[in-house]
Design a protein around this motif. Structure first.
Motif, PDB file in Angstrom:
ATOM      1  N   LEU A 252      47.026  47.131  26.294  1.00  0.00           N
ATOM      2  CA  LEU A 252      45.953  46.489  26.822  1.00  0.00           C
ATOM      3  C   LEU A 252      46.310  46.010  28.168  1.00  0.00           C
ATOM      4  CD1 LEU A 252      44.920  43.891  24.216  1.00  0.00           C
ATOM      5  CD2 LEU A 252      43.695  46.079  24.624  1.00  0.00           C
ATOM      6  N   LEU A 253      45.280  46.167  29.058  1.00  0.00           N
ATOM      7  CA  LEU A 253      45.428  45.583  30.448  1.00  0.00           C
ATOM      8  C   LEU A 253      44.282  44.771  30.443  1.00  0.00           C
ATOM      9  CD1 LEU A 253      46.135  48.405  32.967  1.00  0.00           C
ATOM     10  CD2 LEU A 253      47.688  46.429  32.176  1.00  0.00           C
ATOM     11  N   GLY A 254      44.401  43.471  30.661  1.00  0.00           N
ATOM     12  CA  GLY A 254      43.281  42.299  31.156  1.00  0.00           C
ATOM     13  C   GLY A 254      43.579  41.584  32.178  1.00  0.00           C
ATOM     14  N   GLU A 255      42.046  41.353  32.699  1.00  0.00           N
ATOM     15  CA  GLU A 255      41.979  40.589  33.815  1.00  0.00           C
ATOM     16  C   GLU A 255      40.816  39.647  33.655  1.00  0.00           C
ATOM     17  OE1 GLU A 255      40.850  41.993  38.423  1.00  0.00           O
ATOM     18  OE2 GLU A 255      42.529  42.371  37.687  1.00  0.00           O
ATOM     19  N   VAL A 256      41.100  38.352  34.137  1.00  0.00           N
ATOM     20  CA  VAL A 256      40.092  37.432  34.279  1.00  0.00           C
ATOM     21  C   VAL A 256      39.008  37.826  35.173  1.00  0.00           C
ATOM     22  CG1 VAL A 256      39.329  34.880  34.176  1.00  0.00           C
ATOM     23  CG2 VAL A 256      41.241  35.655  33.030  1.00  0.00           C
ATOM     24  N   VAL A 257      37.794  37.826  35.026  1.00  0.00           N
ATOM     25  CA  VAL A 257      36.834  37.924  36.249  1.00  0.00           C
ATOM     26  C   VAL A 257      37.046  36.740  37.207  1.00  0.00           C
ATOM     27  CG1 VAL A 257      34.225  38.284  36.591  1.00  0.00           C
ATOM     28  CG2 VAL A 257      35.443  39.459  34.813  1.00  0.00           C
TER      29      VAL A 257
END
Length: 157
Positions: A57-62
């Motif tokens: 996964l790659l995740g990023e908070v908006v």
């Protein structure tokens, strides 16, 4: 207003990457390369939301901290991915297909990684899209409230 707090990425080896950790910090800890398989965050001060992936996964908070953008890689070699926008509670609210329109023509490919968006607005994320046909890469700004593209895709050199 409830916002995302304490965003962290859990690697396959169990090590936790806190949102504030830089790549330099991770390297200074002597951590080798390992895939992230789980994302966690708090919705306000209460519950913990979790999103798990099978391979990576790659995740990023908006920026407005009301959603998380997730690249879920669908195979061990990370050749295929899906891009989803999760709400503050971890439920998928938008899935963006692996195709873009360039000069009116539909082009297939995959979303590869997050990048700084051209349009700096609270609900906008930047993501790089790689075409299947020639592997050229385009930076795309996406409005996480609607799933729509903002502006024209820009080729990356």
């Amino acid at each position: 207003m409830t916002v995302i707090k304490n965003f962290r990425q859990i690697r396959r080896d169990g090590k936790i990457i806190e949102e504030s950790m830089s790549l330099d910090k991770i390297i200074s800890l002597g951590w080798g390369v390992e895939k992230v398989i789980e994302l966690q965050w708090n919705a306000g001060d209460e519950n913990i939301s979790t999103f798990k992936g099978k391979y990576a996964l790659l995740g990023e908070v908006v920026p407005n901290r009301k959603a998380v953008a997730v690249l879920n890689f669908l195979d061990e070699k990370c050749l295929n991915s899906s891009l989803s926008i999760l709400d503050i509670n971890g439920k998928e609210k938008i899935r963006i297909e692996n195709e873009i329109f360039i000069q009116g023509e539909r082009r297939e490919g995959k979303f590869s990684w997050f990048s700084k968006p051209k349009n700096v607005l609270p609900s906008i994320i930047g993501v790089v899209f790689e075409l299947s046909s020639d592997h050229s890469m385009y930076l795309i700004d996406i409005d996480t409230d609607t799933g729509g593209f903002v502006g024209e895709p820009q080729i990356q050199k």
